[in-house]
Design an enzyme around this catalytic site. Structure first.
Site, PDB file in Angstrom:
ATOM      1  N   ASN A   7      82.727  67.227 -29.681  1.00  0.00           N
ATOM      2  CA  ASN A   7      82.886  67.328 -31.130  1.00  0.00           C
ATOM      3  C   ASN A   7      81.653  68.032 -31.707  1.00  0.00           C
ATOM      4  O   ASN A   7      80.578  67.455 -31.744  1.00  0.00           O
ATOM      5  CB  ASN A   7      83.037  65.905 -31.700  1.00  0.00           C
ATOM      6  CG  ASN A   7      83.168  65.876 -33.205  1.00  0.00           C
ATOM      7  OD1 ASN A   7      83.016  66.905 -33.872  1.00  0.00           O
ATOM      8  ND2 ASN A   7      83.439  64.704 -33.756  1.00  0.00           N
ATOM      9  N   CYS A  18      82.184  66.721 -40.600  1.00  0.00           N
ATOM     10  CA  CYS A  18      83.283  67.305 -39.814  1.00  0.00           C
ATOM     11  C   CYS A  18      84.391  67.882 -40.699  1.00  0.00           C
ATOM     12  O   CYS A  18      85.295  68.566 -40.198  1.00  0.00           O
ATOM     13  CB  CYS A  18      83.867  66.274 -38.864  1.00  0.00           C
ATOM     14  SG  CYS A  18      82.634  65.568 -37.769  1.00  0.00           S
ATOM     15  N   HIS A  54      90.365  69.827 -36.554  1.00  0.00           N
ATOM     16  CA  HIS A  54      89.038  69.355 -36.140  1.00  0.00           C
ATOM     17  C   HIS A  54      89.140  68.708 -34.755  1.00  0.00           C
ATOM     18  O   HIS A  54      90.092  67.984 -34.470  1.00  0.00           O
ATOM     19  CB  HIS A  54      88.525  68.348 -37.174  1.00  0.00           C
ATOM     20  CG  HIS A  54      87.265  67.668 -36.751  1.00  0.00           C
ATOM     21  ND1 HIS A  54      86.175  68.360 -36.271  1.00  0.00           N
ATOM     22  CD2 HIS A  54      86.918  66.346 -36.712  1.00  0.00           C
ATOM     23  CE1 HIS A  54      85.216  67.505 -35.974  1.00  0.00           C
ATOM     24  NE2 HIS A  54      85.646  66.281 -36.226  1.00  0.00           N
TER      25      HIS A  54
HETATM   26  O1  UT7 Z   1      84.421  63.682 -36.152  1.00  0.00           O
HETATM   27  C1  UT7 Z   1      84.745  62.510 -36.825  1.00  0.00           C
HETATM   28  C2  UT7 Z   1      83.962  61.376 -36.275  1.00  0.00           C
HETATM   29  N1  UT7 Z   1      84.405  60.720 -35.099  1.00  0.00           N
HETATM   30  C3  UT7 Z   1      85.666  60.307 -34.803  1.00  0.00           C
HETATM   31  O2  UT7 Z   1      86.646  60.635 -35.417  1.00  0.00           O
HETATM   32  C4  UT7 Z   1      85.765  59.365 -33.644  1.00  0.00           C
HETATM   33  C5  UT7 Z   1      86.885  58.378 -33.833  1.00  0.00           C
HETATM   34  N2  UT7 Z   1      86.886  57.353 -32.803  1.00  0.00           N
HETATM   35  C6  UT7 Z   1      87.119  57.617 -31.483  1.00  0.00           C
HETATM   36  O3  UT7 Z   1      87.319  58.747 -31.085  1.00  0.00           O
HETATM   37  C7  UT7 Z   1      87.192  56.453 -30.529  1.00  0.00           C
HETATM   38  O4  UT7 Z   1      87.173  55.257 -31.255  1.00  0.00           O
HETATM   39  C8  UT7 Z   1      86.043  56.424 -29.468  1.00  0.00           C
HETATM   40  C9  UT7 Z   1      86.211  57.563 -28.470  1.00  0.00           C
HETATM   41  C10 UT7 Z   1      84.684  56.541 -30.140  1.00  0.00           C
HETATM   42  C11 UT7 Z   1      86.082  55.130 -28.693  1.00  0.00           C
HETATM   43  O5  UT7 Z   1      87.342  54.995 -28.057  1.00  0.00           O
HETATM   44  P1  UT7 Z   1      88.188  53.642 -28.206  1.00  0.00           P
HETATM   45  O6  UT7 Z   1      89.411  53.826 -27.402  1.00  0.00           O
HETATM   46  O7  UT7 Z   1      88.347  53.372 -29.670  1.00  0.00           O
HETATM   47  O8  UT7 Z   1      87.266  52.606 -27.488  1.00  0.00           O
HETATM   48  P2  UT7 Z   1      86.553  51.278 -28.058  1.00  0.00           P
HETATM   49  O9  UT7 Z   1      85.422  51.637 -28.948  1.00  0.00           O
HETATM   50  O10 UT7 Z   1      87.609  50.346 -28.584  1.00  0.00           O
HETATM   51  O11 UT7 Z   1      85.989  50.674 -26.695  1.00  0.00           O
HETATM   52  C12 UT7 Z   1      86.859  50.309 -25.602  1.00  0.00           C
HETATM   53  C13 UT7 Z   1      85.991  49.843 -24.431  1.00  0.00           C
HETATM   54  C14 UT7 Z   1      84.925  48.844 -24.842  1.00  0.00           C
HETATM   55  O12 UT7 Z   1      84.769  47.931 -23.758  1.00  0.00           O
HETATM   56  P3  UT7 Z   1      85.470  46.473 -23.826  1.00  0.00           P
HETATM   57  O13 UT7 Z   1      84.909  45.835 -25.053  1.00  0.00           O
HETATM   58  O14 UT7 Z   1      86.930  46.755 -23.914  1.00  0.00           O
HETATM   59  O15 UT7 Z   1      85.019  45.868 -22.540  1.00  0.00           O
HETATM   60  C15 UT7 Z   1      83.684  49.669 -24.958  1.00  0.00           C
HETATM   61  O16 UT7 Z   1      82.500  48.931 -24.739  1.00  0.00           O
HETATM   62  O17 UT7 Z   1      85.279  50.962 -23.875  1.00  0.00           O
HETATM   63  C16 UT7 Z   1      83.879  50.676 -23.856  1.00  0.00           C
HETATM   64  N3  UT7 Z   1      83.156  51.927 -24.115  1.00  0.00           N
HETATM   65  C17 UT7 Z   1      82.752  52.759 -23.152  1.00  0.00           C
HETATM   66  N4  UT7 Z   1      82.840  52.724 -21.813  1.00  0.00           N
HETATM   67  C18 UT7 Z   1      82.329  53.765 -21.135  1.00  0.00           C
HETATM   68  C19 UT7 Z   1      82.822  52.449 -25.336  1.00  0.00           C
HETATM   69  N5  UT7 Z   1      82.200  53.631 -25.169  1.00  0.00           N
HETATM   70  C20 UT7 Z   1      82.145  53.848 -23.836  1.00  0.00           C
HETATM   71  C21 UT7 Z   1      81.627  54.891 -23.055  1.00  0.00           C
HETATM   72  N6  UT7 Z   1      81.745  54.807 -21.700  1.00  0.00           N
HETATM   73  N7  UT7 Z   1      81.026  55.961 -23.604  1.00  0.00           N
END
Ligand code: UT7
Length: 352
Positions: A309, A113, A279
């Site tokens: 993305n 990225c 990005h």
């Molecule tokens: O291009 C460079 C590479 N990528 C990035 O820069 C991505 C950087 N990271 C992010 O954008 C975020 O961390 C994500 C979008 C991937 C995730 O968002 P988050 O706010 O950090 O969520 P999390 O991973 O802390 O998960 C929060 C909750 C969890 O449930 P519990 O444990 O709170 O019950 C996850 O299991 O959301 C749940 N969850 C989902 N629910 C529905 C995680 N993914 C999903 C999903 N749909 N796709």
């Protein structure tokens, strides 16, 4: 000799857009979660056999047309991707063949990225050293191959059949990655300009392999003997592993930091920047970076809602749209900034 400038841009996204609701048919996720956590509403996916050199060729032809030149004038190709059609060779040479310019040197970048600032820095070096007069910088991604489902007919709405329980469970295990990525391509044509004050001011790029585990592809690399086996599938090593929240924090810190540092080095005040072309990994990352830099929302545009993305291609696709609808124009000072797996990150300043 003048400084490097962008004389043409182009972009391309394959097929019809796939909305969030379509992903919810094959794994446990939902439109509201994806929109709120990322800003993404839809993405495009490459079809089986549709490769990055092919996607890149579409974008490249558009960029050449917008520059008003033919492929024959290109004397260097720089290609950024993290989803090449083969482990080797990289797609740059394959793109050259598709454009009918076999023999033109092609350099493949592995900055994921963060390809945009690295690619601009490399292109500037090629032009400044007279190794090239016209650089075609293409970025393209076909992430569809690492999506954690096999039910493409269901995702594409061609079938309403039930998804097998184990397939649904597998896709759900990888949903954090699966909802983020989409496919597409971008291209820029770069040349020296004689216009006063226009062109590339500089770039600052960084890499930190100590944080490679924040996002990487465990399988398919030459770590194991043999390098590819059924284990790669059985142990789900063919899907990227991402530590999302930690990557998010690294992104906010490094992106804001590198913009500040680059601007300081070139004696540019943050409010002199007309547009930050950032990005598109997550709208929440970019809004945190924007706030940290004290910039107004209109100076940090977003199109992640429509593409997700597209890794290396996000910056180029966004820039192409901004040029096309006049949100950036000749004379504007733009700052490109990106971070990707590696970690790699960087920023570049350029007056259009
Ligand atoms: O291009 C460079 C590479 N990528 C990035 O820069 C991505 C950087 N990271 C992010 O954008 C975020 O961390 C994500 C979008 C991937 C995730 O968002 P988050 O706010 O950090 O969520 P999390 O991973 O802390 O998960 C929060 C909750 C969890 O449930 P519990 O444990 O709170 O019950 C996850 O299991 O959301 C749940 N969850 C989902 N629910 C529905 C995680 N993914 C999903 C999903 N749909 N796709």
């Amino acid at each position: 000799m003048g400084a490097m400038t962008i004389i043409g841009t182009g972009s391309y996204a394959p097929g019809v857009p796939i909305p969030n609701a379509a992903l919810a048919r094959v794994m446990d996720t939902n439109d509201a979660w994806i929109r709120q956590r990322t800003g993404i509403e839809q993405r495009h996916f490459a079809r089986d056999g549709e490769t990055v050199s092919e996607l890149g060729a579409h974008a490249a032809r558009r960029a050449l047309r917008s520059a008003g030149i033919t492929a024959a004038e290109v004397d260097y190709i720089v290609f950024g991707t993290m989803t090449p059609e083969y482990a080797f060779p990289g797609p740059g040479g394959l793109l050259g063949a598709k454009l009918g310019i076999e023999g033109v040197p092609a350099l493949d970048l592995r900055q994921q990225c963060a390809s945009a600032p690295f690619g601009l820095q490399v292109a500037n070096g090629l032009l400044a050293s007279d190794a090239a007069r016209t650089v075609l910088f293409v970025c393209a991604e076909a992430h569809a191959g690492f999506m954690p489902w096999r039910d493409w007919d269901v995702v594409r709405g061609e079938s309403t059949r039930e998804v097998a329980e184990e397939d649904y469970a597998r896709a759900t295990r990888h949903r954090g990655v699966a909802i983020l990525f989409g496919d597409g391509a971008s291209a820029m044509v770069l040349r020296h300009t004689t216009r006063d004050g226009a062109g590339f001011l500089g770039a600052e790029c960084h890499s930190d392999g100590a944080r490679a585990d924040l996002m990487y592809m465990p399988g398919g690399g030459f770590t194991r003997l043999p390098f590819f086996s059924l284990d790669v599938i059985e142990f789900e090593l063919c899907y990227p592993q991402m530590r999302g929240p930690e990557l998010f924090k690294s992104a906010v810190t490094e992106l804001a930091g590198v913009v500040r540092s680059l601007c300081a080095r070139h004696h540019v005040a943050l409010d002199e920047i007309d547009c930050v072309v950032a990005h598109q990994a997550n709208d929440r990352i970019n809004s945190a970076v924007r706030k940290a830099l004290g910039l107004p929302p209109e100076k940090v545009p977003s199109n992640i809602a429509r593409y997700g993305n597209t890794s290396s291609a996000t910056v180029g696709i966004l820039l192409d749209e901004l040029r096309a609808d006049g949100r950036v124009k000749e004379g504007d000072l733009i700052c490109v900034v990106a971070l990707g797996a590696g970690l790699h990150w960087g920023a570049a300043l350029l007056r259009l």
